[in-house]
Design a protein around this motif. Structure first.
Motif, PDB file in Angstrom:
ATOM      1  N   PHE A   2       4.424  -8.313   6.681  1.00 38.52           N
ATOM      2  CA  PHE A   2       4.095  -9.532   5.617  1.00 38.52           C
ATOM      3  C   PHE A   2       5.237  -9.865   4.781  1.00 38.52           C
ATOM      4  O   PHE A   2       5.425 -10.961   4.353  1.00 38.52           O
ATOM      5  N   GLN A   3       6.055  -8.717   4.541  1.00 38.64           N
ATOM      6  CA  GLN A   3       7.331  -9.083   3.635  1.00 38.64           C
ATOM      7  C   GLN A   3       8.333  -9.364   4.503  1.00 38.64           C
ATOM      8  O   GLN A   3       9.704  -9.510   4.138  1.00 38.64           O
ATOM      9  N   GLY A   4       8.450  -9.942   5.721  1.00 39.41           N
ATOM     10  CA  GLY A   4       9.356 -10.462   6.520  1.00 39.41           C
ATOM     11  C   GLY A   4      10.130  -9.594   7.381  1.00 39.41           C
ATOM     12  O   GLY A   4      11.347  -9.780   7.804  1.00 39.41           O
ATOM     13  N   GLY A   5       9.731  -8.255   7.338  1.00 31.94           N
ATOM     14  CA  GLY A   5      10.521  -7.190   8.473  1.00 31.94           C
ATOM     15  C   GLY A   5      10.328  -7.706   9.816  1.00 31.94           C
ATOM     16  O   GLY A   5       9.418  -7.701  10.334  1.00 31.94           O
ATOM     17  N   LYS A   6      11.734  -7.691  10.073  1.00 33.55           N
ATOM     18  CA  LYS A   6      11.844  -8.193  11.886  1.00 33.55           C
ATOM     19  C   LYS A   6      12.242  -7.146  12.682  1.00 33.55           C
ATOM     20  O   LYS A   6      11.862  -7.021  13.817  1.00 33.55           O
ATOM     21  N   GLU A   7      13.028  -6.138  12.208  1.00 31.21           N
ATOM     22  CA  GLU A   7      13.788  -5.197  12.912  1.00 31.21           C
ATOM     23  C   GLU A   7      12.788  -4.109  13.240  1.00 31.21           C
ATOM     24  O   GLU A   7      11.534  -3.857  12.533  1.00 31.21           O
ATOM     25  N   GLY A   8      12.729  -3.448  14.410  1.00 27.58           N
ATOM     26  CA  GLY A   8      11.802  -2.599  14.936  1.00 27.58           C
ATOM     27  C   GLY A   8      11.814  -1.168  14.407  1.00 27.58           C
ATOM     28  O   GLY A   8      13.032  -1.049  13.471  1.00 27.58           O
ATOM     29  N   VAL A   9      10.911  -0.653  14.372  1.00 26.68           N
ATOM     30  CA  VAL A   9      10.416   0.650  13.479  1.00 26.68           C
ATOM     31  C   VAL A   9      10.032   1.601  14.685  1.00 26.68           C
ATOM     32  O   VAL A   9       9.190   1.326  15.551  1.00 26.68           O
ATOM     33  N   THR A  10      10.579   2.975  14.680  1.00 28.00           N
ATOM     34  CA  THR A  10      10.128   3.941  15.609  1.00 28.00           C
ATOM     35  C   THR A  10       9.508   5.197  14.595  1.00 28.00           C
ATOM     36  O   THR A  10       9.972   5.371  13.632  1.00 28.00           O
ATOM     37  N   VAL A  11       8.209   5.558  15.012  1.00 29.41           N
ATOM     38  CA  VAL A  11       7.496   6.563  14.174  1.00 29.41           C
ATOM     39  C   VAL A  11       7.343   7.742  15.130  1.00 29.41           C
ATOM     40  O   VAL A  11       6.931   7.627  16.448  1.00 29.41           O
ATOM     41  N   TYR A  12       7.881   8.853  14.462  1.00 28.32           N
ATOM     42  CA  TYR A  12       7.643  10.049  15.488  1.00 28.32           C
ATOM     43  C   TYR A  12       6.721  10.966  14.828  1.00 28.32           C
ATOM     44  O   TYR A  12       6.601  11.167  13.423  1.00 28.32           O
ATOM     45  N   GLY A  13       5.893  11.748  15.446  1.00 26.85           N
ATOM     46  CA  GLY A  13       5.075  12.624  14.840  1.00 26.85           C
ATOM     47  C   GLY A  13       4.188  13.468  16.012  1.00 26.85           C
ATOM     48  O   GLY A  13       4.199  13.198  17.158  1.00 26.85           O
ATOM     49  N   PRO A  14       3.158  14.355  15.759  1.00 27.20           N
ATOM     50  CA  PRO A  14       2.339  15.159  16.570  1.00 27.20           C
ATOM     51  C   PRO A  14       1.444  14.219  17.379  1.00 27.20           C
ATOM     52  O   PRO A  14       1.269  13.099  16.884  1.00 27.20           O
ATOM     53  N   LYS A  15       0.930  14.775  18.365  1.00 24.81           N
ATOM     54  CA  LYS A  15      -0.002  14.258  19.450  1.00 24.81           C
ATOM     55  C   LYS A  15      -1.098  13.587  18.234  1.00 24.81           C
ATOM     56  O   LYS A  15      -1.770  14.497  17.585  1.00 24.81           O
ATOM     57  N   GLY A  16      -1.522  12.804  18.624  1.00 22.18           N
ATOM     58  CA  GLY A  16      -2.822  12.093  17.957  1.00 22.18           C
ATOM     59  C   GLY A  16      -2.243  10.883  17.072  1.00 22.18           C
ATOM     60  O   GLY A  16      -3.280   9.983  16.589  1.00 22.18           O
ATOM     61  N   LEU A  17      -1.079  10.938  16.622  1.00 20.16           N
ATOM     62  CA  LEU A  17      -0.622   9.711  16.016  1.00 20.16           C
ATOM     63  C   LEU A  17      -0.553   8.376  16.288  1.00 20.16           C
ATOM     64  O   LEU A  17      -0.922   7.271  15.722  1.00 20.16           O
ATOM     65  N   LYS A  18      -0.413   8.361  17.757  1.00 18.29           N
ATOM     66  CA  LYS A  18      -0.436   7.064  18.418  1.00 18.29           C
ATOM     67  C   LYS A  18      -1.774   6.580  18.133  1.00 18.29           C
ATOM     68  O   LYS A  18      -2.064   5.238  17.724  1.00 18.29           O
ATOM     69  N   GLU A  19      -2.715   7.384  18.456  1.00 16.34           N
ATOM     70  CA  GLU A  19      -4.067   6.677  18.370  1.00 16.34           C
ATOM     71  C   GLU A  19      -4.484   6.440  16.810  1.00 16.34           C
ATOM     72  O   GLU A  19      -5.323   5.495  16.507  1.00 16.34           O
ATOM     73  N   PHE A  20      -4.096   7.396  15.866  1.00 17.91           N
ATOM     74  CA  PHE A  20      -4.216   6.844  14.446  1.00 17.91           C
ATOM     75  C   PHE A  20      -3.732   5.622  13.915  1.00 17.91           C
ATOM     76  O   PHE A  20      -4.435   4.586  13.606  1.00 17.91           O
ATOM     77  N   TYR A  45      -1.964   8.706   5.412  1.00 19.22           N
ATOM     78  CA  TYR A  45      -2.986   7.846   4.991  1.00 19.22           C
ATOM     79  C   TYR A  45      -2.138   6.470   4.210  1.00 19.22           C
ATOM     80  O   TYR A  45      -2.915   5.583   4.446  1.00 19.22           O
ATOM     81  N   GLY A  46      -1.110   6.766   4.016  1.00 19.84           N
ATOM     82  CA  GLY A  46      -0.458   5.281   3.522  1.00 19.84           C
ATOM     83  C   GLY A  46       0.286   4.675   4.611  1.00 19.84           C
ATOM     84  O   GLY A  46       1.096   3.443   4.448  1.00 19.84           O
ATOM     85  N   LEU A  47       0.393   5.211   5.731  1.00 20.87           N
ATOM     86  CA  LEU A  47       1.106   4.583   6.844  1.00 20.87           C
ATOM     87  C   LEU A  47       0.632   3.334   7.406  1.00 20.87           C
ATOM     88  O   LEU A  47       1.759   2.352   7.732  1.00 20.87           O
ATOM     89  N   PRO A  48      -0.610   2.965   7.794  1.00 18.88           N
ATOM     90  CA  PRO A  48      -0.991   1.653   8.326  1.00 18.88           C
ATOM     91  C   PRO A  48      -0.777   0.811   7.290  1.00 18.88           C
ATOM     92  O   PRO A  48      -0.202  -0.452   7.700  1.00 18.88           O
ATOM     93  N   GLY A  49      -0.936   0.878   5.946  1.00 20.42           N
ATOM     94  CA  GLY A  49      -0.597  -0.066   4.748  1.00 20.42           C
ATOM     95  C   GLY A  49       0.569  -0.427   4.825  1.00 20.42           C
ATOM     96  O   GLY A  49       1.089  -1.522   4.831  1.00 20.42           O
ATOM     97  N   LEU A  50       1.618   0.694   4.846  1.00 21.55           N
ATOM     98  CA  LEU A  50       3.023   0.403   4.780  1.00 21.55           C
ATOM     99  C   LEU A  50       3.385  -0.466   5.917  1.00 21.55           C
ATOM    100  O   LEU A  50       4.551  -1.393   5.934  1.00 21.55           O
ATOM    101  N   LEU A  51       3.036  -0.132   6.987  1.00 26.53           N
ATOM    102  CA  LEU A  51       3.575  -0.721   8.417  1.00 26.53           C
ATOM    103  C   LEU A  51       3.017  -2.232   8.478  1.00 26.53           C
ATOM    104  O   LEU A  51       4.010  -3.235   8.635  1.00 26.53           O
ATOM    105  N   GLY A  52       2.081  -2.502   7.950  1.00 31.15           N
ATOM    106  CA  GLY A  52       1.382  -3.774   7.748  1.00 31.15           C
ATOM    107  C   GLY A  52       2.122  -4.658   6.836  1.00 31.15           C
ATOM    108  O   GLY A  52       2.651  -5.845   6.976  1.00 31.15           O
ATOM    109  N   SER A  53       2.265  -4.013   5.416  1.00 33.95           N
ATOM    110  CA  SER A  53       2.960  -4.783   4.379  1.00 33.95           C
ATOM    111  C   SER A  53       4.632  -5.230   4.843  1.00 33.95           C
ATOM    112  O   SER A  53       4.907  -5.955   4.568  1.00 33.95           O
ATOM    113  N   ARG A  54       5.169  -4.332   5.398  1.00 29.58           N
ATOM    114  CA  ARG A  54       6.205  -4.364   6.132  1.00 29.58           C
ATOM    115  C   ARG A  54       6.689  -5.549   6.816  1.00 29.58           C
ATOM    116  O   ARG A  54       7.628  -6.477   6.841  1.00 29.58           O
TER     117      ARG A  54
END
Length: 309
Positions: free
Chosen positions: A81-99, A70-79
């Protein structure tokens, strides 16, 4: 290489423990941080540390229960807003992409960096010249994965005294020699770094498991691990409840550590029913079974030493 626990509780946030998140700090090894799970308020927990969200390059989700994502969308968004430019890869079970995509879309959150979402199956998820990450499915009520992070063999130390005996004092060439390269001196002579390196150092292994009952996959992922992070939702005496809810007790986690020959056991995902005093008692009981064992608390940092240290 260090582990930083951002949340060590189970199910719901509590005053003593936030929900699941642990950071593997690889600042010296690759200038980056890998995050394992991202429960609610993980970014709030980060504010109490020196960890920089822009350093997070990979996020590994063990399973899709809310206390782990439940903290993942907020962290991705804040990153972003805080100027993060480098890419991020998120790994996880099926359904993660939709979430992730639905949450970001509905909230009109636009990331300023590339986001790669990989829905996983068992096997090797990532490999480069320094690390291999393997995943196996554990025994939980929904698909839940454990991760084995294995550092590849490291070059041995530079034999400085041997170089000095040859008349080569510390200087800019040392770095290249440390990397096993050949250097050409001003007099034209060639020195091969390989000839001036000690024995290679075995890479470290960190195993981080999601929620699980005791299972064979946990043993395999934890084999000879330098550090094993294992859930211990329930105290001993609650085996039936642990089985019913697809979790583990302290002694069950210890049994996995012993059978897999793990060197250090860090217990997490502790039920909110246990007070701080309970936690001390539980750790004392755990140490009677496995001396090199710690019940993790929020903001605990643990260095993963080289085997020569």
């Amino acid at each position: 290489m260090e582990l930083l626990f951002l949340g060590t509780g189970a199910g719901v946030p509590a005053k003593l423990r936030n929900v699941s998140a642990v950071a593997l700090k690889l600042l010296q090894e690759r200038g980056a941080v890998w995050l394992f799970d991202c429960g609610e308020a993980t970014q709030h927990q980060i504010l109490h540390t020196r960890l920089k969200p822009r350093r997070i390059e990979k996020i590994f989700i063990t399973h899709l229960h809310g206390d782990h994502i439940y903290g993942l969308p907020g962290l991705l968004g804040s990153r972003s807003f805080q100027g993060g430019k480098e890419g991020v890869t998120v790994y996880g079970p099926k359904g993660l992409k939709e979430f992730i995509t639905v949450t970001l879309s509905v909230s009109k959150t636009h990331l300023q960096y590339p986001l790669n979402i990989m829905e996983i199956e068992e096997g090797i998820l990532f490999e480069d010249k320094d690390f291999i990450v393997e995943a196996k499915k554990l025994d939980h009520g929904i698909d839940s994965y454990g991760y084995r992070i294995q550092e590849k063999e490291r070059p041995g130390p530079l034999l400085v005294e041997k170089l000095k005996e040859q008349g080569m004092m510390p200087g800019p060439y040392y770095r290249e020699l440390k990397e096993g390269k050949k250097v050409v001196l001003e007099n034209g002579s060639v020195i091969n770094g390989v000839d001036y390196l000690g024995d290679s150092q075995k890479g470290r292994v960190v195993t981080i498991l999601g929620d699980t009952r005791p299972c064979t996959a946990a043993l395999q992922l934890a084999e000879d691990a330098d550090v094993l992070v294992h859930e211990a939702t329930f105290a001993d005496g609650n085996e039936e409840m642990a089985w019913e809810y697809y979790h583990s007790t302290i002694s069950q986690a210890v049994d996995i550590a012993k059978k897999s020959n793990a060197k250090l056991l860090l217990l997490t995902h502790i039920s909110s029913r246990y007070t701080e005093e309970d936690g001390r008692q539980l750790e004392a009981e755990a140490k009677q079974l496995f001396d090199n064992c710690v019940i993790a608390s929020d903001f605990l940092e643990v260095k993963v030493p080289l085997q020569t240290e």
